[in-house]
Enzyme design. Structure first.
Site, mmCIF file in Angstrom:
data_model
loop_
_atom_site.group_PDB
_atom_site.id
_atom_site.type_symbol
_atom_site.label_atom_id
_atom_site.label_comp_id
_atom_site.label_asym_id
_atom_site.label_seq_id
_atom_site.Cartn_x
_atom_site.Cartn_y
_atom_site.Cartn_z
ATOM 1 N N PRO A 72 -33.670 19.569 17.321
ATOM 2 C CA PRO A 72 -33.036 19.461 19.024
ATOM 3 C C PRO A 72 -35.171 20.556 19.323
ATOM 4 O O PRO A 72 -34.196 21.413 18.726
ATOM 5 C CB PRO A 72 -31.451 18.880 19.312
ATOM 6 C CG PRO A 72 -30.337 19.905 18.742
ATOM 7 C CD PRO A 72 -31.589 19.915 17.101
ATOM 8 N N HIS A 73 -35.102 19.818 19.666
ATOM 9 C CA HIS A 73 -36.313 20.725 20.819
ATOM 10 C C HIS A 73 -36.515 19.992 21.664
ATOM 11 O O HIS A 73 -36.676 18.743 22.167
ATOM 12 C CB HIS A 73 -37.828 20.884 19.961
ATOM 13 C CG HIS A 73 -37.691 19.564 19.210
ATOM 14 N ND1 HIS A 73 -37.737 18.198 18.799
ATOM 15 C CD2 HIS A 73 -39.002 18.678 19.936
ATOM 16 C CE1 HIS A 73 -38.103 17.365 18.266
ATOM 17 N NE2 HIS A 73 -39.149 17.026 19.349
ATOM 18 N N GLY A 74 -37.801 21.102 23.091
ATOM 19 C CA GLY A 74 -37.937 20.405 24.230
ATOM 20 C C GLY A 74 -38.851 21.524 25.460
ATOM 21 O O GLY A 74 -38.979 22.395 24.437
#
Length: 153
Positions: free
Chosen positions: A66-68
């Site tokens: 997950p990334h942001g």
């Protein structure tokens, strides 16, 4: 040192986290980053959740990245999580996820985050590494494993 080693700190490794959904994982990451980096947990949660809506960050083989982007973050930071029990993650192979590396980058990030994602994909593609991550008994052992891993040239 790998790019992973440059953005991961021992206090950003969560072992045997007991949660049942992506949402709970993102809430725990938000809490951790708020406490260690001073970024509002809602900012972290919203960033991860909105990216996940675009498509699952589950890679398959029980892993996800997950990334942001997070407003207020000065430099990229990572959080490694090994879950107590695997959770559904909409991965391409349909398998639940037990190991996650959450990558957060500043709002106006350079292509560094793409390099980190590439390195993480290589790391997680190694069956031996996945087995070692699942078998590690302590945070320090896992930190050393992640930081000393060498990407293929």
């Amino acid at each position: 040192m790998t790019l992973i080693g440059k953005i991961l700190t021992p206090d950003h490794i969560l072992l045997d986290l007991d949660v049942a959904s992506k949402k709970r994982v993102f809430e725990q990451v938000g809490l951790l980053v708020e406490n260690t980096r001073g970024i509002a947990r809602s900012e972290v949660f919203d960033s991860l959740f909105s990216r996940e809506k675009l498509g699952s960050t589950g890679l398959g083989q029980g892993v996800a990245i997950p990334h942001g982007r997070a407003r207020g973050l000065k430099e990229a930071t990572g959080v490694f999580i090994r879950l107590k029990a695997p959770i559904p993650f909409d991965a391409p192979d349909g398998k639940p996820v037990q190991c996650l590396f959450v990558l957060l980058v500043p709002e106006h990030a350079t292509d560094l985050h793409l390099q980190v994602l590439s390195e993480l994909a290589q790391l997680f593609s190694s069956r031996q590494m996945r087995e070692q991550m699942l078998g590690a008994c302590a945070r320090d052992e896992l930190y050393k494993l992640l930081c000393e891993w060498t990407p293929h040239a």
